[in-house]
Scaffold this active site. Sequence first.
Site, PDB file in Angstrom:
ATOM      1  N   TYR A 174       0.848  -1.192   0.000  1.00 25.22           N
ATOM      2  CA  TYR A 174       0.000   0.000   0.000  1.00 25.22           C
ATOM      3  C   TYR A 174       0.892   1.254   0.000  1.00 25.22           C
ATOM      4  O   TYR A 174       2.114   1.153  -0.101  1.00 25.22           O
ATOM      5  CB  TYR A 174      -0.972  -0.049   1.189  1.00 25.22           C
ATOM      6  CG  TYR A 174      -1.911  -1.239   1.085  1.00 25.22           C
ATOM      7  CD1 TYR A 174      -2.802  -1.332   0.017  1.00 25.22           C
ATOM      8  CD2 TYR A 174      -1.857  -2.289   1.994  1.00 25.22           C
ATOM      9  CE1 TYR A 174      -3.641  -2.442  -0.119  1.00 25.22           C
ATOM     10  CE2 TYR A 174      -2.690  -3.399   1.863  1.00 25.22           C
ATOM     11  CZ  TYR A 174      -3.577  -3.471   0.797  1.00 25.22           C
ATOM     12  OH  TYR A 174      -4.390  -4.564   0.651  1.00 25.22           O
TER      13      TYR A 174
ATOM     14  N   ARG B 173       3.158  -1.772  10.953  1.00 25.00           N
ATOM     15  CA  ARG B 173       3.224  -3.061  10.264  1.00 25.00           C
ATOM     16  C   ARG B 173       4.120  -2.911   9.048  1.00 25.00           C
ATOM     17  O   ARG B 173       3.941  -1.980   8.251  1.00 25.00           O
ATOM     18  CB  ARG B 173       1.832  -3.545   9.853  1.00 25.00           C
ATOM     19  CG  ARG B 173       1.887  -4.831   9.041  1.00 25.00           C
ATOM     20  CD  ARG B 173       0.541  -5.514   8.884  1.00 25.00           C
ATOM     21  NE  ARG B 173       0.338  -6.493   9.946  1.00 25.00           N
ATOM     22  CZ  ARG B 173      -0.420  -7.599   9.825  1.00 25.00           C
ATOM     23  NH1 ARG B 173      -1.065  -7.852   8.708  1.00 25.00           N
ATOM     24  NH2 ARG B 173      -0.560  -8.454  10.814  1.00 25.00           N
TER      25      ARG B 173
ATOM     26  N   ARG C 186      -6.716 -15.468   9.973  1.00 28.84           N
ATOM     27  CA  ARG C 186      -7.742 -16.404   9.491  1.00 28.84           C
ATOM     28  C   ARG C 186      -8.313 -17.310  10.571  1.00 28.84           C
ATOM     29  O   ARG C 186      -9.524 -17.558  10.570  1.00 28.84           O
ATOM     30  CB  ARG C 186      -7.202 -17.190   8.298  1.00 28.84           C
ATOM     31  CG  ARG C 186      -7.102 -16.311   7.059  1.00 28.84           C
ATOM     32  CD  ARG C 186      -6.228 -16.911   6.004  1.00 28.84           C
ATOM     33  NE  ARG C 186      -4.856 -17.038   6.467  1.00 28.84           N
ATOM     34  CZ  ARG C 186      -3.884 -17.609   5.773  1.00 28.84           C
ATOM     35  NH1 ARG C 186      -4.146 -18.122   4.597  1.00 28.84           N
ATOM     36  NH2 ARG C 186      -2.668 -17.678   6.253  1.00 28.84           N
TER      37      ARG C 186
HETATM   38  C1  LIG Z   1      -9.682 -11.407   4.935  1.00 25.06           C
HETATM   39  C2  LIG Z   1      -8.356 -10.812   5.274  1.00 25.06           C
HETATM   40  C3  LIG Z   1      -8.208  -9.436   5.302  1.00 25.06           C
HETATM   41  C4  LIG Z   1      -6.996  -8.861   5.662  1.00 25.06           C
HETATM   42  N1  LIG Z   1      -6.902  -7.507   5.795  1.00 25.06           N
HETATM   43  C5  LIG Z   1      -5.787  -6.956   6.319  1.00 25.06           C
HETATM   44  C6  LIG Z   1      -5.747  -5.583   6.686  1.00 25.06           C
HETATM   45  O1  LIG Z   1      -6.739  -4.864   6.566  1.00 25.06           O
HETATM   46  N2  LIG Z   1      -4.595  -5.076   7.159  1.00 25.06           N
HETATM   47  C7  LIG Z   1      -3.488  -5.853   7.319  1.00 25.06           C
HETATM   48  O2  LIG Z   1      -2.454  -5.359   7.751  1.00 25.06           O
HETATM   49  N3  LIG Z   1      -3.510  -7.177   7.021  1.00 25.06           N
HETATM   50  C8  LIG Z   1      -4.635  -7.732   6.554  1.00 25.06           C
HETATM   51  N4  LIG Z   1      -4.684  -9.089   6.329  1.00 25.06           N
HETATM   52  C9  LIG Z   1      -3.510  -9.906   6.631  1.00 25.06           C
HETATM   53  C10 LIG Z   1      -3.621 -10.542   8.037  1.00 25.06           C
HETATM   54  O3  LIG Z   1      -3.609  -9.571   9.047  1.00 25.06           O
HETATM   55  C11 LIG Z   1      -2.474 -11.531   8.292  1.00 25.06           C
HETATM   56  O4  LIG Z   1      -1.256 -10.833   8.249  1.00 25.06           O
HETATM   57  C12 LIG Z   1      -2.442 -12.681   7.283  1.00 25.06           C
HETATM   58  O5  LIG Z   1      -3.747 -13.165   7.020  1.00 25.06           O
HETATM   59  C13 LIG Z   1      -1.595 -13.839   7.801  1.00 25.06           C
HETATM   60  O6  LIG Z   1      -2.076 -14.311   9.019  1.00 25.06           O
HETATM   61  P1  LIG Z   1      -2.943 -15.666   9.177  1.00 25.06           P
HETATM   62  O7  LIG Z   1      -2.114 -16.769   8.597  1.00 25.06           O
HETATM   63  O8  LIG Z   1      -3.147 -15.825  10.664  1.00 25.06           O
HETATM   64  O9  LIG Z   1      -4.220 -15.482   8.428  1.00 25.06           O
HETATM   65  C14 LIG Z   1      -5.885  -9.675   5.940  1.00 25.06           C
HETATM   66  C15 LIG Z   1      -6.031 -11.057   5.868  1.00 25.06           C
HETATM   67  C16 LIG Z   1      -7.252 -11.631   5.564  1.00 25.06           C
HETATM   68  C17 LIG Z   1      -7.359 -13.130   5.551  1.00 25.06           C
END
Ligand SMILES: Cc1cc2nc3c(=O)[nH]c(=O)nc-3n(C[C@H](O)[C@H](O)[C@H](O)COP(=O)(O)O)c2cc1C
Length: 749
Positions: A556, A604, A699
């Site tokens: 971004y 982040r 997730r």
């Molecule tokens: C549906 C969805 C939306 C996400 N939106 C954001 C967000 O708005 N900002 C962000 O920094 N990361 C976002 N992420 C990334 C998550 O915060 C995280 O870093 C990534 O899913 C890996 O973690 P996990 O394996 O526990 O899902 C998003 C992930 C998912 C699955």
Amino acid sequence: MKLRDPSHDIIIFERNAPGVTFGWGVVFSDQTVENLQANDPKSAKVIADEFAHWDDIDVHFGGECITSSGHGFIGIGRKRLLEILTDRARDLGVQLQFEAECDPADPKWRDYDLVIASDGINSRFRDAYPDAFGVDVDVRANKFVWLGTSKVFDAFNFAFEKTEHGWIWAHAYRFAPDCSTFIVECSEDTWRNFGFDRMDQAEAIAACEKLFAKYLDGHSLQSNAAHLVGSAAWLNFRRIKCERWSTGNVILLGDAAHTAHFSVGSGTKLALEDAIKLADVLNRPGLSLEAAMDEYVAERNLEVLKLQNSARNSTEWFETLERYTHFEPLQFAYSLLTRSQRISHENLRLRDREWLEGVERWFWKRATDGRSNKTAPPMFAPFRLREMQVENRVTVSPMAMYSAVDGTPNDFHFVHYGERAMGGAGLVFTEMTCVSPEGRISPGCTGMWNDDHIAAWKRIVDFVHANSKAKICLQLGHSGAKGSTRVGWEEDNAPLPDGNWAVMAASDVAWSPVNQVPTPMTRADMDAVRDQFVAAVRMGLECGFDMIELHAAHGYLLSGFLTPLQNRRTDEYGGSLENRLRYPLEVFAAMRAAWPSDRPMSVRISATDWAGEQGVTPDEAVEIAEAFAREGADLIDVSAGQTWTGSQPVYGRMFQTPFSDKLRNEARLATMAVGNIYEPDHANSILAAGRADLVALARPHLIDPFWTLRAAAQLDYRDVHVPPQYLNGMSQLARNLKRETEAAAALRV
Ligand SMILES: Cc1cc2nc3c(=O)[nH]c(=O)nc-3n(C[C@H](O)[C@H](O)[C@H](O)COP(=O)(O)O)c2cc1C
Ligand SMILES: Cc1cc2nc3c(=O)[nH]c(=O)nc-3n(C[C@H](O)[C@H](O)[C@H](O)COP(=O)(O)OP(=O)(O)OC[C@H]3O[C@@H](n4cnc5c(N)ncnc54)[C@H](O)[C@@H]3O)c2cc1C
């Protein structure tokens, strides 16, 4: 082969005389012995009768010896193992030809049905056909030498010594009643500083004896690599991988096909298991030679890759040892034991409950400035950032819900965040909330630029504070080149079918060929966007948020300044890392100035672009984290990638945690790890090993808002806050899980 079918004609060619080998002892696991027993009970019995067995690991570090138990190793001398296998082969009618050097160019090999090239790590057969086998060699950084000693160690010993030339350490274990293996390892710098590159073997051995005198009790060190002169006895470990294992009638087996770092002690095991599988497929009636080879390679390759993965973690741990030398001895030992990620927190509990509970008590004491004597999982320990204390270390990671209208969160968001806060996590992040309408990723993104937004977010924050112990952090961001796209579940990053708005970014680099080319930001744009971030921070304060995060990851706007893959500017905001950091730091500093000094802020970042030297590297990420910390960031939220379309991340459990580990322990900053962390056991292992201060789960929280409470029930931890309305459910879950665990244990007995 001979056991399965005595009619086979087998000839072994060995360049050495009988009984001649290098190296000292090897270690096995119980599983390898069982495998041997099932395939050649007679050899297995002789080997098992001669094993040296021990349970303890002693870690000598920082003037202390940390002993943990229950590790169950068995070891045997390499020479003795070869004698046993040689005798057995001879009894079974295998022809043995010693002092027979094999040359792959010799035409005689064509006359054999099959040539099994088990000619070790320096395989001439493999190296004769590098393309056919797809050979990949990775020469690792550290130097090691494989020595032996008559000093008998009662445990597996790791001895770390800090010297004026750097850290040097030994891996030592007994493999016979009167003999131990003693591997000395250090970085290449330390090796040169000591002058090992200029010493002959006798001098190097004398130097090692002096260095490790307190462990050797007067015993000497010996080498049995007399054929290696001078510093050649010191090796760099070479990780071998082959894409294909056979060509023509030649098939690879053991170290010739693959190697796994000696610190996971599995090379002999892999070679033996290759042999067992190969004999199995070659003797299976009805299986063609081709099908047999395919099955052999497919099955063994998978096993090897799994092991090489853990071995790589272990190798890297030793290569980056200095990262961990600021740890207290107990945590250092925990980090060492869990280095390959094969052994976890609960695994250690099974091995040595008392020791693990000592680690937990130590963790809680540190987490509470000595106030708590609790023996409990690390994930439930509190954590303080400025004046904000989180109840536990579990975080709901930011996740865009793409469900707002004109940036205003609605009842969906109210329930979504409220429910996750009641689910027990210590800290809940909002999704990326955008500082302007044009800064949104999609039309469904939440925003923070008007009074409606303040009112809607305040309602959510008030609910969280009134109904849970969770703290809530507002993640603020601007989409940059990734803006004006569809909602996530339609088509990620695809432009809107209509109604697109103009996007801006560091440079005119489109996210992908189908996305808009952004307008490069002018200084006036930069001022305006910085002020939007500051205004959003002030609104966040009005809403009552506990913490603010600046989103500078995932490609971004601000991430687009940081990564050279998107930032092509030639002014003072592009080029060097210092320049690429300039604008994101300016934004952060302005936000920090608007946010109360008693409340924390995080950033982040994508700690790697997964693009090698072309993009942000993990080393650069350390500098990025340090720069934000100097501007007042209290926590670095360590994500990775999503900064360009061509990246190919290496996925797996906890796959981004190594970056958090690096940033935390090289820059000595508080970090949050994220990325495929989904078991309570993952969280506890990461935290106790000092790889992060907080763990974020995204997730897993989507389908289980109550992840933390479920973990508490699973781990029988009672002190977690449960909304009073839900107490009954919690105690019933805990009872049921306990009953299930007991029933499973009874079944095992
Ligand atoms: C549906 C969805 C939306 C996400 N939106 C954001 C967000 O708005 N900002 C962000 O920094 N990361 C976002 N992420 C990334 C998550 O915060 C995280 O870093 C990534 O899913 C890996 O973690 P996990 O394996 O526990 O899902 C998003 C992930 C998912 C699955
Ligand atoms: C420091 C160190 C410690 C280790 N510790 C352990 C451990 O604790 N546990 C463990 O399981 N593994 C350990 N290993 C790994 C282990 O030694 C190897 O993985 C294992 O020996 C591989 O067996 P192999 O039969 O494939 O190869 P090797 O044991 O290397 O055998 C290859 C044989 O082929 C012969 N040969 C080679 N070329 C020719 C030729 N052209 N003609 C004729 N003969 C030839 C060699 O003389 C040798 O006898 C360690 C390795 C190192 C370096």
